[in-house]
Design a protein around this motif. Structure first.
Motif, PDB file in Angstrom:
ATOM      1  N   LEU A 181       4.604  14.705  -3.170  1.00 43.04           N
ATOM      2  CA  LEU A 181       4.175  13.320  -3.054  1.00 43.04           C
ATOM      3  C   LEU A 181       4.792  12.651  -1.823  1.00 43.04           C
ATOM      4  O   LEU A 181       4.158  11.805  -1.165  1.00 43.04           O
ATOM      5  CB  LEU A 181       4.542  12.539  -4.322  1.00 43.04           C
ATOM      6  N   ASP A 182       6.056  13.028  -1.537  1.00 39.27           N
ATOM      7  CA  ASP A 182       6.681  12.481  -0.320  1.00 39.27           C
ATOM      8  C   ASP A 182       5.900  12.911   0.918  1.00 39.27           C
ATOM      9  O   ASP A 182       5.618  12.094   1.823  1.00 39.27           O
ATOM     10  CB  ASP A 182       8.129  12.957  -0.224  1.00 39.27           C
ATOM     11  N   SER A 194      -5.858   4.785   9.177  1.00 43.19           N
ATOM     12  CA  SER A 194      -4.954   4.692   8.028  1.00 43.19           C
ATOM     13  C   SER A 194      -5.385   3.648   7.023  1.00 43.19           C
ATOM     14  O   SER A 194      -5.042   3.727   5.835  1.00 43.19           O
ATOM     15  CB  SER A 194      -3.531   4.373   8.533  1.00 43.19           C
ATOM     16  N   GLU A 195      -6.188   2.631   7.487  1.00 40.54           N
ATOM     17  CA  GLU A 195      -6.602   1.596   6.557  1.00 40.54           C
ATOM     18  C   GLU A 195      -7.423   2.160   5.415  1.00 40.54           C
ATOM     19  O   GLU A 195      -7.487   1.620   4.315  1.00 40.54           O
ATOM     20  CB  GLU A 195      -7.405   0.513   7.288  1.00 40.54           C
ATOM     21  N   THR A 196      -8.097   3.251   5.653  1.00 39.13           N
ATOM     22  CA  THR A 196      -8.973   3.836   4.635  1.00 39.13           C
ATOM     23  C   THR A 196      -8.182   4.321   3.437  1.00 39.13           C
ATOM     24  O   THR A 196      -8.673   4.363   2.302  1.00 39.13           O
ATOM     25  CB  THR A 196      -9.781   5.010   5.241  1.00 39.13           C
ATOM     26  N   ALA A 202      -1.123   3.582  -2.271  1.00 44.42           N
ATOM     27  CA  ALA A 202      -0.502   2.852  -3.383  1.00 44.42           C
ATOM     28  C   ALA A 202      -0.438   3.711  -4.638  1.00 44.42           C
ATOM     29  O   ALA A 202       0.544   3.691  -5.396  1.00 44.42           O
ATOM     30  CB  ALA A 202      -1.284   1.577  -3.658  1.00 44.42           C
ATOM     31  N   THR A 203      -1.512   4.471  -4.880  1.00 47.09           N
ATOM     32  CA  THR A 203      -1.512   5.391  -6.038  1.00 47.09           C
ATOM     33  C   THR A 203      -0.418   6.431  -5.892  1.00 47.09           C
ATOM     34  O   THR A 203       0.254   6.816  -6.853  1.00 47.09           O
ATOM     35  CB  THR A 203      -2.878   6.066  -6.174  1.00 47.09           C
ATOM     36  N   ALA A 209       6.754   7.149  -8.596  1.00 44.25           N
ATOM     37  CA  ALA A 209       7.562   6.509  -9.636  1.00 44.25           C
ATOM     38  C   ALA A 209       7.475   7.269 -10.960  1.00 44.25           C
ATOM     39  O   ALA A 209       8.469   7.437 -11.683  1.00 44.25           O
ATOM     40  CB  ALA A 209       7.116   5.071  -9.822  1.00 44.25           C
ATOM     41  N   ILE A 210       6.272   7.746 -11.294  1.00 46.84           N
ATOM     42  CA  ILE A 210       6.084   8.512 -12.545  1.00 46.84           C
ATOM     43  C   ILE A 210       6.893   9.803 -12.498  1.00 46.84           C
ATOM     44  O   ILE A 210       7.570  10.179 -13.481  1.00 46.84           O
ATOM     45  CB  ILE A 210       4.590   8.798 -12.766  1.00 46.84           C
TER      46      ILE A 210
END
Length: 466
Positions: A181-182, A194-196, A202-203, A209-210
């Motif tokens: 994930l990192d 990158s805007e796409t 965010a997910t 975090a999970i």
């Protein structure tokens, strides 16, 4: 003659001529030392019995208390073991739930990064995006494949026996997923445009975090199992030590009880012995009549000082006649107690006592004859007629007068073809005017009894008149 068994001052004497019954007091003697010793010994005995009783009761209560403590320690250990088992079961169940939840979260995260399923052939979902850092992009793709491969090696479900091992494996997979994930975050941040990928980024942050939460839960649950075991072992060991101490205290209480019982028994025995000795002397101050009879005379007067063994009273039963007879020990074997006798030709009586040992000097045995009939005066001489009954099984018995006893041999005459024939014999035991023959006479021999007639070898034998 009744003698005093102790020393002291005469206080009471039964008057002469008074009839007394067996057990009635004949006299009493006063001795302050004997009385003082008796009452002191009695007080000591009562005090010893009371104190030793209390000590034994206390020791028994101690055993009861330690028994209760031992049972409580056993019960506490059983409860602790049950609680320890329940605690470990709860920790293992929580760990299994954490394993299942964390694996499910990991699976959902990996699926979100996969272009399809996680089976063989799974591919990184962002493998084709354009990024400014191709190296990180490639590393993320490889990490995805490695993480999926390790995930597929995880067991579908875990068990109580393997949950700690499976949590360690799951932990490694979660750490790999966090690293994935990192890298995935870096790839998305450098993507063009990158805007796409703002929403996807965010997910990714949420998934990080999970994963971090799952890693924390896995570590916590694995540590919780170890901590639970340690705590269980500590509490069980603590209760086992308490049980061991309770057992030692219980064993010591038993030893103490036995020691107290032994000591108190010795003390009581000693006090009882002192009392028995004092009581014996005290009881001798008053002497009871050994039989029913009449007081014949006094040997002392009231107020006199007497010594041990001194004669006090002469008493007798005037209704009973007793005659002392000495007979040869060889004849005593033919008599038994209760055999009937005749005294002075017409007074019936019986044998009351036969002494078990003969007199060493005379060889005679003393016999006491009693009768309740006739009139005899104490001190007179009487003639006693006994029936001597000898048992001589399977023996030849002849009158002594039939035998001629010489210095060398003993002979008798027997009848042989009408003539006297001399025969040498061997004599055995003598029973009154009879004697046994151990050899020389045989069944069928006809013995000649001289009756004062001189007999010679070969003399004609005349049959006695019928």
């Amino acid at each position: 003659n009744i003698r005093s068994l102790t020393q002291g001052t005469v206080e009471f004497l039964v008057p002469v001529g008074v009839d007394v019954v067996r057990g009635q007091s004949l006299f009493s003697v006063r001795d302050s030392n004997v009385e003082s010793s008796y009452y002191n010994a009695l007080d000591q005995l009562n005090s010893t019995q009371a104190s030793t009783y209390q000590r034994v009761i206390q020791a028994e209560l101690g055993v009861t208390s330690k028994t209760a403590g031992l049972e409580f320690a056993k019960s506490s250990l059983d409860i602790t073991k049950q609680q320890a088992e329940q605690n470990l079961k709860a920790a293992e169940d929580a760990a299994m739930n954490t394993f299942n939840a964390s694996k499910a979260s990991l699976e959902q995260i990996l699926l979100s990064l996969s272009s399809g399923s996680l089976n063989q052939g799974a591919q990184y979902i962002h493998r084709n995006i354009v990024t400014n850092d191709s190296h990180v992009h490639a590393e993320a793709g490889n990490k995805f494949l490695t993480t999926v491969g390790h995930f597929n090696e995880l067991p579908d479900v875990t068990s109580i026996d393997l949950v700690e091992q499976d949590l360690d494996i799951l932990h490694d997979s979660l750490v790999e997923a966090r690293e994935l994930l990192d890298l995935n975050g870096v790839v998305l941040s450098n993507a063009n445009p990158s805007e796409t990928f703002v929403a996807i980024l965010a997910t990714n942050v949420a998934n990080q975090a999970i994963i971090n939460s799952s890693i924390t839960s896995v570590i916590s649950q694995n540590k919780n199992i170890g901590t639970t075991r340690t705590n269980n072992n500590f509490t069980i060991q603590l209760d086992e030590n308490r049980l061991e101490l309770a057992q030692i205290e219980y064993d010591n209480s038993l030893v103490t009880l036995e020691s107290v019982r032994s000591t108190t028994a010795t003390e009581q025995s000693s006090a009882q012995s002192r009392f028995d000795a004092a009581a014996y002397n005290f009881s001798n101050l008053t002497l009871a009549s050994p039989f029913s009879g009449t007081v014949l005379s006094h040997k002392v007067n009231v107020g006199e000082q007497v010594t041990v063994g001194q004669e006090m009273i002469e008493s007798g039963n005037l209704d009973i006649i007793e005659v002392a007879v000495d007979i040869d020990s060889t004849l005593a074997n033919a008599l038994q107690v209760r055999d009937n006798v005749v005294i002075n030709d017409d007074v019936p009586g019986f044998i009351a006592e036969i002494e078990p040992v003969a007199d060493i000097r005379s060889g005679n045995v003393g016999i006491t004859v009693q009768s309740r009939e006739g009139v005899l005066v104490s001190g007179d001489i009487a003639e006693v007629l006994f029936d001597l009954i000898f048992e001589v099984p399977e023996s030849v018995v002849i009158p002594i007068k039939a035998a001629t006893i010489g210095e060398v041999r003993t002979t008798v005459f027997i009848e042989n073809d009408g003539k006297a024939k001399e025969r040498t014999i061997t004599l055995g035991e003598i029973y009154g005017d009879k004697v046994t023959v151990t050899s020389g006479l045989f069944e069928g021999d006809r013995l000649i009894i001289p009756n004062g007639t001189f007999i010679t070898e070969g003399a004609a034998v005349v049959e006695p008149a019928q």
